[in-house]
Design a protein around this motif. Structure first.
Motif, short mmCIF file in Angstrom:
data_model
loop_
_atom_site.label_atom_id
_atom_site.label_comp_id
_atom_site.label_asym_id
_atom_site.label_seq_id
_atom_site.Cartn_x
_atom_site.Cartn_y
_atom_site.Cartn_z
N ARG A 162 0.89 -1.30 0.07
CA ARG A 162 0.18 -0.18 0.07
C ARG A 162 1.00 1.20 0.00
O ARG A 162 0.48 2.30 -0.74
N GLU A 163 1.86 1.14 0.64
CA GLU A 163 2.89 2.34 0.90
C GLU A 163 3.57 2.53 -0.57
O GLU A 163 3.53 3.48 -0.81
N GLU A 166 0.87 4.00 -2.80
CA GLU A 166 0.44 5.36 -2.47
C GLU A 166 1.59 6.44 -3.15
O GLU A 166 1.15 7.49 -3.59
N THR A 169 1.66 7.67 -6.51
CA THR A 169 0.54 8.52 -6.91
C THR A 169 0.48 9.97 -6.32
O THR A 169 1.03 9.86 -5.07
N SER A 172 -4.03 9.83 -3.46
CA SER A 172 -3.95 8.51 -2.81
C SER A 172 -5.09 7.90 -2.91
O SER A 172 -5.10 6.58 -2.76
N SER A 173 -6.18 8.56 -3.36
CA SER A 173 -7.41 7.66 -3.65
C SER A 173 -7.12 6.54 -4.81
O SER A 173 -8.13 5.73 -4.92
N ALA A 175 -4.81 4.93 -5.15
CA ALA A 175 -4.06 3.43 -4.62
C ALA A 175 -5.32 2.68 -3.66
O ALA A 175 -5.64 2.61 -2.64
#
Length: 277
Positions: A162-163, A166, A169, A172-173, A175
């Motif tokens: 996830r990091e 994120e 981009t 972050s939406s 991700a």
């Protein structure tokens, strides 16, 4: 028929590798799409928002390059993506591509292909590509995004994935849980890819370009870059467009490393226009 991963998934055996591709569309004009280098990267994860649109006009082939995705593993010393792409084209019966499109590492391969195999491609398109040299204005060493990318190869937990998504981009939406899960599952399915990449860290650059040869590229070239790219600073595309004679750069604000995802509609529209559609 809906264009999905499963409906487009197939394998092609070349003289060297078993290569996984996602293929959609039809016709004599063929576009190849090459992903970046992050853990869990695939042609589909990089271009799932672009393939259906481009496939309305072209035969589109998103490639898992050897060493990534569901394609054969390859050591850092044996990696030769330009030759791999040429071999894949041979096997698919494609003499000349309408375009090769590459993100990040795939952008580097696209540029190299432009000077190593100029007779086999009409136009080149890159997003967030490195110029293969140190940044003139940025700090030395790995960028924030490349540090997270390296972390992802060494410790590919869902949290680190996830990091990674994120940092790729600006917003972050983008991700999404689906994207994070897909990357994590691909890493878990092919740990040999991670090991081979880590073994090559510090021994061979992911993107290797010869500036003198870049200047010889004759194919019209469109470069995209996110103004807020935390992985590869936009300066690299400025350098590339200064070197490639027939080139132009589209720099987009509020955009990270995955321009084709964050600004998919703009990307698709500009690519189709550049390719005469």
């Amino acid at each position: 028929m809906d264009i999905t991963y499963d409906s487009t998934s197939k394998f092609v055996q070349t003289s060297k590798h078993r290569i996984h591709i996602n293929e959609a569309g039809s016709g004599s004009e063929v576009v190849f799409m090459l992903h970046g280098s992050g853990p869990g990267a695939t042609g589909w994860s990089n271009f799932s928002q672009n393939i259906p649109v481009l496939a309305e006009h072209f035969r589109v082939i998103a490639v898992d390059m050897p060493g990534w995705g569901e394609s054969d593993p390859v050591t850092y010393s044996g990696r030769d993506h330009c030759t791999d792409l040429a071999d894949l084209m041979d096997e698919l019966g494609v003499d000349k591509a309408a375009a090769v499109i590459g993100n990040s590492m795939g952008g580097g391969t696209t540029v190299r292909f432009g000077y190593e195999h100029p007779e086999r491609v009409e136009k080149l398109i890159t997003m967030g590509s490195s110029s293969g040299s140190a940044s003139l204005f940025g700090a030395a060493g790995f960028t924030e995004g490349l540090k997270v990318l390296q972390k992802g190869y060494r410790n590919p937990t869902p949290e680190v994935m996830r990091e990674l998504v994120e940092v790729m981009t600006f917003d972050s939406s983008f991700a999404t849980d689906e994207l994070v899960q897909a990357r994590a599952e691909m890493v878990a399915a092919h740990p040999e890819h991670n090991k081979n990449f880590i073994d090559g860290t510090g021994k061979r650059a992911v993107v290797e370009l010869d500036f003198a040869k870049v200047r010889t590229i004759t194919a019209p070239t469109l470069l995209f870059h996110g103004r807020d790219d935390r992985v590869v600073p936009f300066e690299h595309s400025l350098r590339l467009t200064s070197l490639i004679p027939d080139s132009r750069l589209l720099l987009i604000n509020r955009c990270g490393h995955w321009l084709q995802i964050e600004h998919a509609e703009e990307f698709n529209r500009q690519v189709l226009h550049f390719l005469g559609k």
